[in-house]
Design a protein around this motif. Structure first.
Motif, PDB file in Angstrom:
ATOM      1  N   LYS A  42      20.122  39.291  57.667  1.00  9.01           N
ATOM      2  CA  LYS A  42      20.036  40.458  58.548  1.00  9.01           C
ATOM      3  C   LYS A  42      21.217  41.400  58.312  1.00  9.01           C
ATOM      4  O   LYS A  42      21.073  42.624  58.337  1.00  9.01           O
ATOM      5  N   GLU A  43      22.377  40.817  58.053  1.00 11.38           N
ATOM      6  CA  GLU A  43      23.573  41.625  57.841  1.00 11.38           C
ATOM      7  C   GLU A  43      23.454  42.520  56.604  1.00 11.38           C
ATOM      8  O   GLU A  43      24.081  43.571  56.553  1.00 11.38           O
ATOM      9  N   MET A 101      23.186  48.122  54.684  1.00 19.23           N
ATOM     10  CA  MET A 101      22.469  49.254  54.075  1.00 19.23           C
ATOM     11  C   MET A 101      22.269  50.362  55.096  1.00 19.23           C
ATOM     12  O   MET A 101      22.405  51.549  54.788  1.00 19.23           O
ATOM     13  N   LEU A 102      21.944  49.968  56.329  1.00 14.64           N
ATOM     14  CA  LEU A 102      21.715  50.942  57.397  1.00 14.64           C
ATOM     15  C   LEU A 102      22.994  51.722  57.707  1.00 14.64           C
ATOM     16  O   LEU A 102      22.949  52.943  57.911  1.00 14.64           O
ATOM     17  N   TYR A 140      14.858  50.376  57.979  1.00 18.54           N
ATOM     18  CA  TYR A 140      14.421  49.873  59.276  1.00 18.54           C
ATOM     19  C   TYR A 140      13.013  49.264  59.182  1.00 18.54           C
ATOM     20  O   TYR A 140      12.762  48.173  59.674  1.00 18.54           O
ATOM     21  N   GLU A 141      12.126  49.963  58.485  1.00 22.42           N
ATOM     22  CA  GLU A 141      10.747  49.479  58.334  1.00 22.42           C
ATOM     23  C   GLU A 141      10.662  48.247  57.445  1.00 22.42           C
ATOM     24  O   GLU A 141       9.913  47.317  57.719  1.00 22.42           O
ATOM     25  N   GLU A 182      14.774  42.543  63.366  1.00 27.00           N
ATOM     26  CA  GLU A 182      14.966  43.701  64.236  1.00 27.00           C
ATOM     27  C   GLU A 182      16.387  44.244  64.060  1.00 27.00           C
ATOM     28  O   GLU A 182      17.355  43.492  64.153  1.00 27.00           O
ATOM     29  N   LEU A 183      16.488  45.537  63.814  1.00 27.03           N
ATOM     30  CA  LEU A 183      17.764  46.201  63.652  1.00 27.03           C
ATOM     31  C   LEU A 183      17.964  47.183  64.799  1.00 27.03           C
ATOM     32  O   LEU A 183      17.003  47.558  65.476  1.00 27.03           O
TER      33      LEU A 183
END
Length: 185
Positions: free
Chosen positions: A147-148, A153-154, A170-171, A179-180
């Motif tokens: 997840k990290e 990247m986000l 995100y998608e 979930e972000l």
């Protein structure tokens, strides 16, 4: 006739016994000795003891000197997971060695190494600052379902103010069930 345990079964059995609250101190010491000296577990035992050095509540207390010794034993048994932990052991005092160990950990596909490489390259710590390379490392970590990695990247996309890339990240994470934090327009 006794059933012979596989390496994994033996390792798992020893760990279960060590974690058991009713195991005596003498038994734990025997298990620790077996884990420290055994050469039949392909280095899994040495990596486990090495991880104990970094755990907040380890099953066995392992000093830095013992951790380094276990790392060397894991290398002799060709266990490539050791390079990430060598990076952790060296990063504060031996930056040149730490860089090399982290590169090796990435070469051998240690997902946590890609995440750390992304962070270091994004911040310009130990490596020259390189946002594109950091993004690539975060992407590899994300592809390993960390997840990290998506979060890294986000952050980069957000700093670039690239709303389309943020939406894409995100998608992609959502498709994998991750979930972000939401995207702010």
């Amino acid at each position: 006739m006794e059933k012979h345990l596989t390496r994994n079964e033996l390792f798992s059995t020893l760990l279960k016994k060590a974690k058991n609250p009713f195991t005596t101190i003498e038994q734990k010491n025997d298990i620790r000795r077996i884990l420290m000296e055994s050469t039949t577990m392909r280095g899994m035992n040495h990596i486990f003891l090495l991880k104990c050095h970094f755990d907040e509540n380890p099953i066995f207390n392992i000093s830095k000197k013992e951790a380094i010794h276990q790392a060397n034993l894991a290398i002799k048994e060709n266990n490539t997971d050791v390079f990430y932990y060598l990076y952790l052991l060296c990063k504060d005092n031996f930056p040149s060695r730490a860089r090399n160990y982290l590169r090796l950990a990435c070469t051998y596909g240690k997902k946590e190494a890609y995440l750390e490489m992304g962070r270091l390259k994004k911040e310009g710590i130990l490596f020259e600052k390189n946002i594109e390379e950091a993004f690539k490392n975060y992407k590899i970590a994300a592809d390993c379902n960390l997840k990290e990695g998506y979060f890294g990247m986000l952050l980069i996309a957000s700093e670039k103010q690239d709303y389309e890339l943020e939406q894409q990240i995100y998608e992609e994470a959502r498709k994998k069930g991750i979930e972000l934090p939401g995207i702010i327009k």
